[in-house]
Design a protein around this motif. Structure first.
Motif, PDB file in Angstrom:
ATOM      1  N   THR A  35       0.832  -1.211   0.000  1.00 51.30           N
ATOM      2  CA  THR A  35       0.000   0.000   0.000  1.00 51.30           C
ATOM      3  C   THR A  35       0.863   1.256   0.000  1.00 51.30           C
ATOM      4  O   THR A  35       0.397   2.322  -0.382  1.00 51.30           O
ATOM      5  CB  THR A  35      -0.944   0.042   1.212  1.00 51.30           C
ATOM      6  N   GLY A  36       2.114   1.118   0.427  1.00 50.67           N
ATOM      7  CA  GLY A  36       3.015   2.266   0.392  1.00 50.67           C
ATOM      8  C   GLY A  36       3.653   2.464  -0.966  1.00 50.67           C
ATOM      9  O   GLY A  36       4.358   3.451  -1.182  1.00 50.67           O
ATOM     10  N   HIS A  39      -1.506   1.274  -4.947  1.00 51.14           N
ATOM     11  CA  HIS A  39      -2.740   0.627  -4.497  1.00 51.14           C
ATOM     12  C   HIS A  39      -3.217  -0.460  -5.445  1.00 51.14           C
ATOM     13  O   HIS A  39      -4.003  -1.323  -5.059  1.00 51.14           O
ATOM     14  CB  HIS A  39      -3.849   1.666  -4.329  1.00 51.14           C
ATOM     15  N   ALA A  78       0.514  -2.483   6.428  1.00 55.82           N
ATOM     16  CA  ALA A  78      -0.019  -1.171   6.052  1.00 55.82           C
ATOM     17  C   ALA A  78       0.342  -0.085   7.052  1.00 55.82           C
ATOM     18  O   ALA A  78       0.044   1.097   6.812  1.00 55.82           O
ATOM     19  CB  ALA A  78      -1.536  -1.249   5.889  1.00 55.82           C
ATOM     20  N   CYS A  79       0.988  -0.443   8.151  1.00 55.45           N
ATOM     21  CA  CYS A  79       1.437   0.571   9.106  1.00 55.45           C
ATOM     22  C   CYS A  79       2.445   1.537   8.487  1.00 55.45           C
ATOM     23  O   CYS A  79       2.722   2.597   9.067  1.00 55.45           O
ATOM     24  CB  CYS A  79       2.042  -0.084  10.349  1.00 55.45           C
ATOM     25  N   VAL A  80       3.011   1.198   7.329  1.00 52.68           N
ATOM     26  CA  VAL A  80       3.876   2.171   6.645  1.00 52.68           C
ATOM     27  C   VAL A  80       3.112   3.457   6.342  1.00 52.68           C
ATOM     28  O   VAL A  80       3.717   4.519   6.194  1.00 52.68           O
ATOM     29  CB  VAL A  80       4.462   1.594   5.341  1.00 52.68           C
ATOM     30  N   GLN A  81       1.786   3.357   6.254  1.00 52.46           N
ATOM     31  CA  GLN A  81       0.982   4.546   5.971  1.00 52.46           C
ATOM     32  C   GLN A  81       0.992   5.551   7.117  1.00 52.46           C
ATOM     33  O   GLN A  81       0.620   6.707   6.930  1.00 52.46           O
ATOM     34  CB  GLN A  81      -0.467   4.132   5.661  1.00 52.46           C
ATOM     35  N   LEU A  84       2.421   9.082   6.835  1.00 46.18           N
ATOM     36  CA  LEU A  84       1.680  10.239   6.323  1.00 46.18           C
ATOM     37  C   LEU A  84       1.230  11.192   7.433  1.00 46.18           C
ATOM     38  O   LEU A  84       1.595  12.365   7.427  1.00 46.18           O
ATOM     39  CB  LEU A  84       0.484   9.767   5.495  1.00 46.18           C
ATOM     40  N   PHE A 105      -6.862  11.700   6.164  1.00 50.68           N
ATOM     41  CA  PHE A 105      -6.010  10.548   5.854  1.00 50.68           C
ATOM     42  C   PHE A 105      -6.692   9.636   4.834  1.00 50.68           C
ATOM     43  O   PHE A 105      -6.069   9.200   3.860  1.00 50.68           O
ATOM     44  CB  PHE A 105      -5.694   9.765   7.131  1.00 50.68           C
ATOM     45  N   PHE A 109      -5.426   8.575   1.240  1.00 43.60           N
ATOM     46  CA  PHE A 109      -5.187   7.148   1.014  1.00 43.60           C
ATOM     47  C   PHE A 109      -6.010   6.611  -0.143  1.00 43.60           C
ATOM     48  O   PHE A 109      -5.538   5.787  -0.928  1.00 43.60           O
ATOM     49  CB  PHE A 109      -5.515   6.370   2.295  1.00 43.60           C
ATOM     50  N   ARG A 111      -7.010   8.339  -2.687  1.00 43.37           N
ATOM     51  CA  ARG A 111      -6.704   9.118  -3.887  1.00 43.37           C
ATOM     52  C   ARG A 111      -7.943   9.858  -4.415  1.00 43.37           C
ATOM     53  O   ARG A 111      -8.153   9.958  -5.629  1.00 43.37           O
ATOM     54  CB  ARG A 111      -6.156   8.212  -5.003  1.00 43.37           C
TER      55      ARG A 111
END
Length: 270
Positions: A35-36, A39, A78-81, A84, A105, A109, A111
């Motif tokens: 997800t980083g 998508h 998905a914690c890489v998000q 942001l 957010f 996320f 878009r």
């Protein structure tokens, strides 16, 4: 593409244990990390789960457990998000959407400022439809792979379906879901701006197409008396095509990205 290839490798390597905890945890983590990156990696999921289910033939209880493990590790990846909202809270010079709260957010996320599935700010096109979008993808696929590559992909699909339908699910499912079905979901318009932007979206579906083309070459290699010579000769096609198209590869004076970067930097504080 690297993450997509890793997801495919995990499922294929899992074979009969494709719905096991280790396979589902690995798959979930890769998809979450993805997800980083982009998508559209989510378009892999139907083909991956269908192939895993056909390989492992899980019971309903095992399938439910597998989906749970997949979801937990997907959330971990998905914690890489979180980068942001954490970075946005410091008010950096480049801060699209300022995603410091849940509503902002989710807007970034998903878009939503870029059309989400339709890929454009204007939204879905007024014309087109499933058949038009499928033809659009098929035209781009044939142009990208050439007539020989597209023919090999068709031959590979036919060979896999005839010999082992389960083996055809993953490559064909990937090409279908990341290609025509993706376009049908958003129904993007046929204007030049969108068509240019779509070029990078073909690549994920072409992983499945390349797999099918390889299956076609393998079928020729094993089935025809002169199959090996034919496959070796086919390798000359991309080499000759590359030689003829060499002038078109020159990027030395294509300064669009350079100018865009300079303009962006001028909008920032020193």
């Amino acid at each position: 593409l690297l993450l997509a290839a890793a997801c495919l490798w995990v499922v294929v390597r899992g074979a009969g244990a494709a719905f096991g905890d280790r396979t589902m945890a690995s798959l979930g983590l890769l998809l979450g990390l993805g997800t980083g990156a982009h998508h559209t990696l989510a378009l892999l999921v139907p083909a991956l789960l269908a192939a895993a289910a056909l390989q492992a033939r899980p019971s309903p209880r095992l399938a439910a457990r597998a989906i749970l493990v997949l979801a937990v590790f997907l959330l971990l990846g998905a914690c890489v998000q979180l980068a942001l909202p954490l970075r946005s809270a410091a008010f950096p010079p480049l801060d699209w959407g300022h995603p410091v709260d849940l509503a902002r957010f989710l807007r970034v996320f998903m878009r939503r400022d870029y059309g989400s599935l339709s890929l454009t700010i204007e939204g879905a096109g007024p014309v087109g439809g499933p058949w038009s979008q499928a033809a659009r993808w098929l035209t781009a696929f044939t142009a990208g792979f050439g007539l020989v590559g597209a023919a090999l992909a068709g031959l590979g699909l036919a060979g896999l379906v005839f010999r082992d339908r389960v083996a055809a699910v993953l490559p064909f499912g990937l090409a279908l879901s990341a290609g025509p079905l993706f376009l049908c979901l958003g129904n993007p318009p046929f204007d030049p701006q969108t068509s240019y932007a779509l070029e990078r979206f073909w690549l994920l579906s072409w992983v499945g197409g390349a797999w099918l083309a390889a299956a076609g070459a393998d079928l020729l290699w094993r089935s025809l008396p002169a199959g090996r010579a034919a496959v070796c000769a086919l390798f000359l096609v991309p080499l000759l095509s590359a030689r003829w198209a060499l002038p078109a590869w020159g990027q030395r004076w294509d300064l669009a990205a350079h100018d865009y970067g300079r303009d962006l930097l001028r909008s920032l504080p020193r």
